[in-house]
Design an enzyme around this catalytic site. Sequence first.
Site, PDB file in Angstrom:
ATOM      1  NE  ARG A   1      21.875  81.544  49.154  1.00  0.00           N
ATOM      2  CZ  ARG A   1      22.751  82.127  48.350  1.00  0.00           C
ATOM      3  NH1 ARG A   1      22.809  81.776  47.075  1.00  0.00           N
ATOM      4  NH2 ARG A   1      23.577  83.038  48.809  1.00  0.00           N
TER       5      ARG A   1
ATOM      6  CB  SER B   1      26.684  84.616  36.057  1.00  0.00           C
ATOM      7  OG  SER B   1      27.284  84.229  37.267  1.00  0.00           O
TER       8      SER B   1
ATOM      9  CB  CYS C   1      38.795  87.315  37.033  1.00  0.00           C
ATOM     10  SG  CYS C   1      37.971  88.523  38.072  1.00  0.00           S
TER      11      CYS C   1
ATOM     12  CG  ASP D   1      34.044  96.818  38.995  1.00  0.00           C
ATOM     13  OD1 ASP D   1      34.137  96.330  40.135  1.00  0.00           O
ATOM     14  OD2 ASP D   1      34.538  96.278  37.984  1.00  0.00           O
TER      15      ASP D   1
ATOM     16  CE1 TYR E   1      59.058  74.973  59.573  1.00  0.00           C
ATOM     17  CE2 TYR E   1      59.041  74.264  61.865  1.00  0.00           C
ATOM     18  CZ  TYR E   1      59.667  74.320  60.637  1.00  0.00           C
ATOM     19  OH  TYR E   1      60.885  73.731  60.453  1.00  0.00           O
TER      20      TYR E   1
END
Lengths: 567, 567
Positions: B22, B39, B43, B303, B446
């Site tokens: 990009r 890719s 997880c 990692d 809330y």
Amino acid sequence: MTKIVIVGGVAGGASAAARARRLSEDAEIIMFERGEFVSFANCGLPYHIGGDIKERSKLLLQTPESFLARFNVDVRTMNEVISINREEKSVTVRSMLDGSEYTENYDFLLISPGAAPVVPPIPGVDNPLTHSLRNIPDMDKILHTIEMNNVEHATVVGGGFIGLEMMEAFHQRGIKTTLLELADQVMTPVDKEMAGFAHAEIRSHGVDLRLSTALSAVEYVPEAHIASEDSGEDAAHQHIHGHLDLTLSNGDTLKTDILIMAVGVRPEIKLAQEAGLKIGELGGIWTNSSMQTSDPAIYAVGDAIEEADFVTGDATLVPLAGPANRQGRMAADNMLGRNETYQGTQGTAICKIFDLAVASTGKNEKQLKREGTNYEKVYVHTASHASYYPGAEIVSFKMLFDPQSGKIFGAQAVGKDGVDKRIDVMAVAQRASMTVEQLQHLELTYAPPYGSAKDVINQAAFVASNIMKGDATAIHFDEIENLSEDQVLLDVRNPGELENMGYIEGALNIPVDQLRNRMNELPKDKEIVIYCAVGLRGNVAYRQLVNNGYMARNLIGGFRTYKFAKA
Amino acid sequence: MTKIVIVGGVAGGASAAARARRLSEDAEIIMFERGEFVSFANCGLPYHIGGDIKERSKLLLQTPESFLARFNVDVRTMNEVISINREEKSVTVRSMLDGSEYTENYDFLLISPGAAPVVPPIPGVDNPLTHSLRNIPDMDKILHTIEMNNVEHATVVGGGFIGLEMMEAFHQRGIKTTLLELADQVMTPVDKEMAGFAHAEIRSHGVDLRLSTALSAVEYVPEAHIASEDSGEDAAHQHIHGHLDLTLSNGDTLKTDILIMAVGVRPEIKLAQEAGLKIGELGGIWTNSSMQTSDPAIYAVGDAIEEADFVTGDATLVPLAGPANRQGRMAADNMLGRNETYQGTQGTAICKIFDLAVASTGKNEKQLKREGTNYEKVYVHTASHASYYPGAEIVSFKMLFDPQSGKIFGAQAVGKDGVDKRIDVMAVAQRASMTVEQLQHLELTYAPPYGSAKDVINQAAFVASNIMKGDATAIHFDEIENLSEDQVLLDVRNPGELENMGYIEGALNIPVDQLRNRMNELPKDKEIVIYCAVGLRGNVAYRQLVNNGYMARNLIGGFRTYKFAKA
């Protein structure tokens, strides 16, 4: 021994009473409430009407007896404070039961009278089938009308929190519902294009939503229809109150069985005004940041006061429960010798509209425009959690910021999952004076059921930072209708998406993955206005074109923002 | 023209490749991946095994072809970089398909090799029924074993993220499961008393959880059991691999059909180490805040690296997807002339354990103790949203902070609703260097379906501020067992609660609402140690007693914290 007198026994007043007792065992604390109930769950009222909260008793959080037992507070319901005698530091109280009057002196007075529903002087609006909703008796009256009038059609005037919640309550009871809103959108804390998602949701549930439409006149037509069981009518089908014939601002008429006026609320300032306390320009009781009125012995909190806007510092009226509760606690601190200051109100708010949550914090674009603030905005539409894990829903997110400093002005979000979380993140970031660049680094919880490795907020921050650094040139949905001859509209989605989702008239279509090979189909002397579904592929295409010497802009938020702005 | 070579095609590497393109259309970008897939959703692997993610294809986010089409990245799967020749700025690559070797030069090299599962040298652990889970082939092998070995009992070693997720995956498939954990708790990012909620949840689902238990030896017993349909056995009931006899550290034995080793991961540093790059003290690749290794032409992310801890600034190993993705993006920026710096890692993490979410950010108490930091802590247990609205669940929340400055050290939360939101709020507040006092003023969303007027975080901040100001004197759950003769334990709940929920042996019981009238039952020369269910009524009682001249302390988090600490 300090004597504290409190006027109003709901959110702000009740919080103050409890806090004051925790701070001082020997203070004398008297709390007056003109109604029958103290510390009730006013935010829960529409949900009891709709049936989500089955038991009415769940709304009654405290009683005078429980307040006395736990906090040794002398709670006097059905007692209205009718005047403040500032010189002698006393209040005059009238018993609603027997009309008797008496005075009570104070060292400190806290007034928390709240805000009352505004009912515009529409001809005929004062009738037995028209209600507002503020407290338990109002709720009871609405429920009574629903039952006794065998309501089959309801009309709600006003698309704010209470109007929307009442609309949903009626719908949930199987009552056909019309929602009238004077503005061109519901839920004014968010901007119109974000409200578009709510409009679509409301209409998809069969509610008759009429925007830009006011109520002009009401005619009450009493009826005493008794079901004729002989002719086959159900015995339950009897109307003993009649109906309303409504006339709307566009000349339309509407027959309805119940009318809810929910156009807004106005601070209750009569008591304060008559006592000569300073009233602010917006019509709320003026307070300083210690919650003190213009009389240092009198504090005021909650919906009746003007408070400082967190972003601008200007006075603002924010009738919300969170600020009221925290202000009450703080006023108690200060009456008992602490020195706490209120830190301003962002107006963080959320509303459930059927399956959708609509939420915001800080300033919206309408306000920024009105104030002449220089701002930029971004939109992202991205999954509430990893899209490959079940239950992910699109969060549509808008962020407003200062394109020079990166200061956060406000944020808005709409979606079926994870909306409250994203606005909470923004409310904290704004309060902490983070910039949009810093939001890129936020490290939020991620596992597939909860989030994404690059969260909604990270993504919005990436887009904002790209714009600030000049890595992206934005075009917004409201500029698309006015493209010039020097601009070419380019849709970089796959042809199937155009077919299924719709497209913008006049756009060329080159899928992003073919763009490198087909770039020569585009003119170099015109600006290429790129769009995709949500802006992500548009950005990839934008970078390709610009890095190859083209002029280009990318539609931020893509076709999704453009489409729902019209909803 | 810049030539960028990337080693590793998953989170960090893939993010870097896309971002680099990009930024630059003419950079040459080659991404090497020794595996078959780039890719992929690592997880998501346990959730496909458990059946939540039905289609395996959903885990494959990109292919070499899609990367080429969209980002013009030359992706070479099944190609392993086996050495770095720093002087000539090239890498040697071996094709996994034909064993051939070749070199590729670079201007910038990014290494993102990840971390490999640690498998301790336990006798017999190398057998066909024992697996780790790191990638798609590992997942496929586990699924293959489950089917072919007709697994009825599974054993998972290690109660970290992957161990817990695999435990749940097995349970969801109807497989009886044993979870072995060497420590006295699962989910080490949170402290033991918070893990107690997870222990109770795990056991309530029938999982055989064994804490403080290691695996000592494994014996593989091959079998070729063919179902005897004549004798009534189902044809599906045939085992063709056999079973494992496990010996545990306490001498117990266990027969199991599949064994998952999930005791942790170790950075893959072989390539970096052999190239002479600096390795940190914790065993990860050293990088500066630009993600540069000790060789300025070589970057490393994910990692495999050591990064700066946000709170202490010390080196830390955080094998999580979020940091890896953001680091990859940032490394690309810097390789292409930008100047972005990594802002440290808080280690924000979350894990779903059946219906429970367990999450944390920042430092836990074990770490603070180890480092000798002076800290205080608070616990609150409060509803995820207005308790009168359906679906509210208790959020159990722990906050660690500096009692002098109010600096936030870390936060942990456990519950069935709203856990991710509260830890996200804390992660933002910590990153913005807010103090616990400032958290009192947070203005969070809330409405009854989403929150409370005083949110979990506001309440925790109130408790913390009370302690800091001396308005509360805390006692913690781990001190209750060691009360002296000068202390009296007082339970201020209602008698029915003691009966239903249990109580602490030896406590007096005076319900808070009777305390004012029964205070004389308590001695003034001893310290009254008060507790209630969660600490709220305890605080009311504490304030009463102290304001009446008693010595007292309140159990922070109440009986609920005390009880689950033992779970």
